[in-house]
Design an enzyme around this catalytic site. Structure first.
Site, PDB file in Angstrom:
ATOM      1  N   ILE A   1     113.945 -34.155 -15.931  1.00 58.27           N
ATOM      2  CA  ILE A   1     112.720 -34.924 -15.725  1.00 58.27           C
ATOM      3  C   ILE A   1     111.558 -34.302 -16.489  1.00 58.27           C
ATOM      4  O   ILE A   1     110.745 -34.998 -17.101  1.00 58.27           O
ATOM      5  CB  ILE A   1     112.382 -35.000 -14.222  1.00 58.27           C
ATOM      6  CG1 ILE A   1     113.406 -35.872 -13.485  1.00 58.27           C
ATOM      7  CG2 ILE A   1     110.977 -35.571 -14.012  1.00 58.27           C
ATOM      8  CD1 ILE A   1     113.423 -37.330 -13.929  1.00 58.27           C
TER       9      ILE A   1
ATOM     10  N   LYS B   1     102.001 -34.632 -21.410  1.00 55.79           N
ATOM     11  CA  LYS B   1     101.021 -33.880 -22.193  1.00 55.79           C
ATOM     12  C   LYS B   1     100.713 -34.577 -23.507  1.00 55.79           C
ATOM     13  O   LYS B   1      99.589 -34.492 -24.026  1.00 55.79           O
ATOM     14  CB  LYS B   1     101.504 -32.445 -22.439  1.00 55.79           C
ATOM     15  CG  LYS B   1     101.813 -31.675 -21.173  1.00 55.79           C
ATOM     16  CD  LYS B   1     100.719 -31.807 -20.119  1.00 55.79           C
ATOM     17  CE  LYS B   1     101.182 -31.384 -18.750  1.00 55.79           C
ATOM     18  NZ  LYS B   1     101.990 -32.354 -18.020  1.00 55.79           N
TER      19      LYS B   1
ATOM     20  N   GLU C   1      96.441 -36.145 -13.125  1.00 58.24           N
ATOM     21  CA  GLU C   1      96.693 -36.246 -14.562  1.00 58.24           C
ATOM     22  C   GLU C   1      96.778 -37.711 -15.001  1.00 58.24           C
ATOM     23  O   GLU C   1      96.193 -38.093 -16.024  1.00 58.24           O
ATOM     24  CB  GLU C   1      97.975 -35.499 -14.929  1.00 58.24           C
ATOM     25  CG  GLU C   1      97.797 -33.992 -14.896  1.00 58.24           C
ATOM     26  CD  GLU C   1      99.047 -33.213 -15.224  1.00 58.24           C
ATOM     27  OE1 GLU C   1      98.993 -31.974 -15.197  1.00 58.24           O
ATOM     28  OE2 GLU C   1     100.096 -33.833 -15.519  1.00 58.24           O
TER      29      GLU C   1
ATOM     30  N   VAL D   1     107.877 -34.980  -3.625  1.00 61.96           N
ATOM     31  CA  VAL D   1     109.222 -35.144  -4.178  1.00 61.96           C
ATOM     32  C   VAL D   1     110.272 -34.745  -3.148  1.00 61.96           C
ATOM     33  O   VAL D   1     109.986 -34.081  -2.154  1.00 61.96           O
ATOM     34  CB  VAL D   1     109.406 -34.291  -5.455  1.00 61.96           C
ATOM     35  CG1 VAL D   1     108.531 -34.801  -6.586  1.00 61.96           C
ATOM     36  CG2 VAL D   1     109.107 -32.813  -5.175  1.00 61.96           C
TER      37      VAL D   1
ATOM     38  N   HIS E   1      85.067 -12.937 -30.314  1.00 62.80           N
ATOM     39  CA  HIS E   1      83.896 -13.830 -30.262  1.00 62.80           C
ATOM     40  C   HIS E   1      83.857 -14.679 -31.533  1.00 62.80           C
ATOM     41  O   HIS E   1      84.080 -14.173 -32.629  1.00 62.80           O
ATOM     42  CB  HIS E   1      82.621 -12.992 -30.173  1.00 62.80           C
ATOM     43  CG  HIS E   1      81.366 -13.820 -30.242  1.00 62.80           C
ATOM     44  ND1 HIS E   1      80.901 -14.546 -29.162  1.00 62.80           N
ATOM     45  CD2 HIS E   1      80.490 -14.043 -31.263  1.00 62.80           C
ATOM     46  CE1 HIS E   1      79.790 -15.166 -29.511  1.00 62.80           C
ATOM     47  NE2 HIS E   1      79.510 -14.883 -30.778  1.00 62.80           N
TER      48      HIS E   1
END
Length: 462
Positions: free
Chosen positions: A41, A51, A182, A266, A441
């Site tokens: 899955i 994503k 999401e 689930v 930085h």
């Protein structure tokens, strides 16, 4: 007579394929049986393709909401079908990657439905295969809302939300965990009207309360309707989709939507997995009972279980590590176990959310004296340059020992930044050590250093 294989793995998801590959690396003769495509899955209908969709949503938001400040003067537009196609193409590419790894390490692979018929025997589509050890890694499936079974059209699970034939105009999402949030972010970003209903008092209920509150403000600012402390009492199908009766703290209200996505949890894929008359595998709450301290062995000494099928936390990275720990113990090369106190959690919304360790509430309830360091991304030059100043890094330390008890990030790149803090906890880094570790930085990661410094009164940029 020798068995056909030394190790037989049932399931080809993050636990199954990782365990099979690790066993082969250790010189074992291995077979992995998967009834669908390799990757389970996670790769096919979860972690990876979502994503891809979320990246699309971020691009849409970047151009639509930030375009003018970046000098973009065109009209933003997108093709929903191409978004879905790209997501599926990514999955196909990753499938082939696992197939290649199986060939590289000489892992046997058989597609079919497996059933355990004895302590050392598995039946695959009518053929019996024997093995010295069997590892169950069959994963989970979405839990339906009582009284509203999935129909794949009006009432859907995350799988159908991945690749609908057309973009829905409106969506009701029941459940505000990582999956619900999401999909809420993705569909809202491309113009779907989104309503989220959560029975508990906030979005992402397992996260730090301050993080949850910040995400809610962000979602509502984006135009989503958020109903927390609310229960979906009744669901009716209509010609236009669904009509749900929601019991909220302010009273009952009706929500109509073209599609209802249910993301309330689930259940383990254990139905029909073994022959009850020949094998007695102990279960609990719809999952297999397996002991991590004893190498994830089940109630049957030759049978092991790993991944989501053994219960929470239902995370692909946990499944991967459980499988490798199980196999290494089984092969006699290591006795390590998963450190369940140092598991990162990630939600890939915008702003992203990531955490590890104790929340502020949990830390205070522990009775330990704590010190909190917090640094907002609006004070980060890199975040402002990227036009993504939303959110913060929040670090929780033991005030006396300097031990990092918990880390919570909401903002751009949160899911990437959390790895540093997982490593810090693993290596028992102190607050001073995190502060004094030179961060480049300008980067988003400087916010981690600055948060450690802020807790000590030494943050230069706040």
């Amino acid at each position: 007579m020798a068995n056909d294989y030394e190790i037989l793995v049932i399931g080809g998801g993050p636990a199954g394929y990782a365990g099979a590959i690790r066993a082969a690396q250790l010189g074992k003769k291995v077979l992995c049986v998967e009834q669908d495509k390799l990757g389970g899955i996670c790769l096919n209908w979860g972690c990876i393709p979502t994503k891809a969709l979320l990246t699309n949503a971020h691009v849409v938001e970047l151009i639509s909401n930030h375009g003018p400040s970046f000098g973009f003067t065109g009209q933003a537009g997108w093709d929903f079908s191409q978004m879905v196609k790209r997501s599926r193409d990514v999955t196909t590419k990753m499938n082939k990657g696992i197939e290649g790894l199986f060939r590289k390490y000489k892992v046997g692979h058989q597609q079919g439905t497996a059933k355990v018929v004895g302590p050392n025997a598995v039946q695959v589509d009518g053929k019996t295969i024997t093995a010295d050890s069997i590892i169950l890694a069959t994963g989970v499936h979405p839990k339906a809302l009582p009284g509203a079974p999935f129909d794949g059209k009006a009432i859907i699970s995350s799988k159908e939300a991945m690749a609908p034939q057309a973009q829905p105009k409106s969506m009701l999402i029941v459940g505000a965990g990582a999956i619900g949030c999401e999909f809420a972010y993705f569909y809202n970003a491309i113009g779907t009207k989104v309503t989220i209903v959560e029975m508990l008092d906030r979005l992402l209920p397992i996260e730090d309360e301050e993080v949850s509150q910040t995400l809610r403000k962000s979602f509502e600012k984006r135009g989503m309707t958020v109903l927390t402390g609310s229960k979906t009492a009744k669901v009716e199908k209509t010609d236009a989709g669904v009509k749900a009766t929601i019991e909220t703290p302010k009273g009952t209200q009706q929500v109509e939507a073209e599609v209802m996505l249910v993301a309330i949890g689930v259940e383990g894929n254990i139905q029909g997995l073994w022959d009850e008359s020949r094998v007695k595998i102990e279960t609990f709450k719809g999952h297999i009972k397996a002991d991590p301290k004893d190498g994830y062995v089940t109630s049957v000494p030759s049978i092991y279980a790993v991944g989501d099928v053994i219960g929470p936390p239902w995370l692909a990275h946990v499944a991967h590590h459980e499988a490798t720990c199980c196999v290494e113990r089984l092969c006699g090369v290591s006795d390590r176990t998963v450190d369940y106190d140092n598991v990162p959690g990630c939600t890939y919304t915008e702003p992203g959310v990531a955490s590890v360790g104790l929340t502020e509430k949990q830390a205070r309830e522990s009775g330990r004296p704590i010190r909190i360091g917090k640094f907002p991304f609006i004070a980060s030059g890199r975040a402002v340059a990227a036009d993504e100043p939303e959110g913060f890094v929040k670090l929780i330390f033991d005030k006396e020992l300097g031990e990092l008890l918990g880390a919570h990030i909401i903002g751009a790149n949160a899911t990437e930044l959390i790895a540093e803090l997982v490593m810090a906890r693993k290596l028992e880094a102190t607050q001073e050590e995190i502060l004094h570790a030179m961060h480049p930085h300008p980067t988003f990661s400087e916010a981690v250093m600055e948060a450690a410094g802020q807790g000590l009164g030494e943050s230069v940029h706040l």
